[in-house]
Scaffold this motif. Structure first.
Motif, mmCIF file in Angstrom:
data_model
loop_
_atom_site.group_PDB
_atom_site.id
_atom_site.type_symbol
_atom_site.label_atom_id
_atom_site.label_comp_id
_atom_site.label_asym_id
_atom_site.label_seq_id
_atom_site.Cartn_x
_atom_site.Cartn_y
_atom_site.Cartn_z
ATOM 1 N N LYS A 12 19.847 -15.793 8.812
ATOM 2 C CA LYS A 12 18.517 -15.975 8.235
ATOM 3 C C LYS A 12 18.485 -15.463 6.796
ATOM 4 C CE LYS A 12 13.928 -15.428 10.055
ATOM 5 N NZ LYS A 12 13.055 -14.643 10.934
ATOM 6 N N ASP A 13 19.100 -14.310 6.552
ATOM 7 C CA ASP A 13 19.161 -13.770 5.193
ATOM 8 C C ASP A 13 19.947 -14.705 4.271
ATOM 9 O OD1 ASP A 13 17.716 -11.592 6.028
ATOM 10 O OD2 ASP A 13 19.450 -10.234 6.141
ATOM 11 N N ALA A 14 21.055 -15.242 4.756
ATOM 12 C CA ALA A 14 21.870 -16.158 3.955
ATOM 13 C C ALA A 14 21.089 -17.428 3.632
ATOM 14 C CB ALA A 14 23.163 -16.502 4.682
ATOM 15 N N GLU A 15 20.322 -17.921 4.598
ATOM 16 C CA GLU A 15 19.511 -19.124 4.354
ATOM 17 C C GLU A 15 18.443 -18.867 3.307
ATOM 18 O OE1 GLU A 15 17.971 -20.316 8.137
ATOM 19 O OE2 GLU A 15 19.819 -21.306 8.734
ATOM 20 N N SER A 16 17.774 -17.724 3.406
ATOM 21 C CA SER A 16 16.727 -17.429 2.420
ATOM 22 C C SER A 16 17.331 -17.214 1.038
ATOM 23 C CB SER A 16 15.904 -16.212 2.854
ATOM 24 O OG SER A 16 16.714 -15.062 2.914
ATOM 25 N N GLN A 17 18.515 -16.594 0.989
ATOM 26 C CA GLN A 17 19.196 -16.415 -0.293
ATOM 27 C C GLN A 17 19.615 -17.774 -0.874
ATOM 28 O OE1 GLN A 17 22.648 -13.934 -0.080
ATOM 29 N NE2 GLN A 17 23.000 -13.972 -2.297
ATOM 30 N N ALA A 18 20.108 -18.658 -0.018
ATOM 31 C CA ALA A 18 20.516 -19.991 -0.475
ATOM 32 C C ALA A 18 19.307 -20.776 -0.974
ATOM 33 C CB ALA A 18 21.207 -20.744 0.656
ATOM 34 N N GLN A 19 18.174 -20.646 -0.315
ATOM 35 C CA GLN A 19 16.964 -21.342 -0.771
ATOM 36 C C GLN A 19 16.513 -20.814 -2.122
ATOM 37 O OE1 GLN A 19 14.108 -20.908 2.382
ATOM 38 N NE2 GLN A 19 14.935 -22.617 3.573
ATOM 39 N N ALA A 20 16.589 -19.487 -2.303
ATOM 40 C CA ALA A 20 16.195 -18.907 -3.594
ATOM 41 C C ALA A 20 17.127 -19.392 -4.697
ATOM 42 C CB ALA A 20 16.215 -17.380 -3.505
#
Length: 161
Positions: A127-135
Motif C-alpha cells: 500500500k505504501d509503495a502504491e501511494s508512493q508510485a501515485q505521488a
C-alpha cells in the motif's frame, strides 16, 4: 439391618458409596513409562493422539515461513491464530488438564500470529509503495505537461520564423 462398613448389606451397595482404600494393599510403584501409559492423557487415549496429529498443522505453518507473504492467506492464518489461542485456554479448563494439547495449541497460535504479522506487514508495504508510485506519477505528469508546453512554444516559434 445394619449399614455400617464391613456388613454384607453395605458391601452390596458399595459401588454407590465412596470406595475405601485398604492401606495394607497399596499399589506397587510404577515406572515412568507405566505412569505415562496408564495416565488419563496417555497413549491409550485421544488426549494423547490429538496433539500428535495437530503438530502437523504447526509444522506446515512453520514451513510457510519460507514462502513469500504474498502467497499466504490472511484468513487462514488468522483462523489458526485464533483457534490456537482459544484452545490453549480451553486445555487448562477441561479435565483432565492436558498440557501436551495446550503446548501444541500455543505453538499453533504463535505460528498463526507470526504469519498474520508477515502478511499484514507485506500488505502495508504494498500500500505504501502504491501511494508512493501515485505521488511520483503525479509529479511526472506535471513535468511532462511542462515539457510539452515548452516543445509547443518552440514549434510555434519555429513555424513563425
Amino acid at each position: 439391618m445394619s449399614f455400617r462398613p464391613g456388613s454384607r448389606i453395605f458391601n452390596a451397595f458399595r459401588p454407590f458409596f465412596r470406595q475405601q482404600r485398604n492401606q495394607s494393599t497399596a499399589a506397587p510403584e510404577q515406572s515412568g513409562f507405566q505412569k505415562l501409559w496408564n495416565s488419563p492423557v496417555g497413549p491409550k487415549t485421544v488426549h494423547f493422539w490429538a496433539p500428535i496429529m495437530k503438530w502437523s498443522i504447526v509444522i506446515a505453518g512453520a514451513s510457510d515461513l519460507a514462502r513469500p507473504a504474498s502467497q499466504l492467506s490472511l484468513n487462514t492464518n488468522a483462523a489458526l491464530m485464533t483457534t490456537g489461542l482459544i484452545w490453549t485456554r480451553w486445555c487448562f479448563v477441561i479435565r483432565p488438564k492436558n498440557i501436551f494439547l495446550a503446548t501444541v495449541n500455543f505453538f499453533l497460535f504463535l505460528t498463526g500470529a507470526t504469519q498474520t504479522t508477515r502478511i499484514l506487514m507485506w500488505q502495508r508495504s504494498v500500500k505504501d509503495a502504491e501511494s508512493q508510485a501515485q505521488a511520483e506519477g503525479k509529479e511526472l505528469k506535471e513535468e511532462l505537461k511542462d515539457v510539452a508546453a515548452k516543445v509547443e512554444g518552440k514549434v510555434e516559434n519555429a513555424a513563425k520564423s
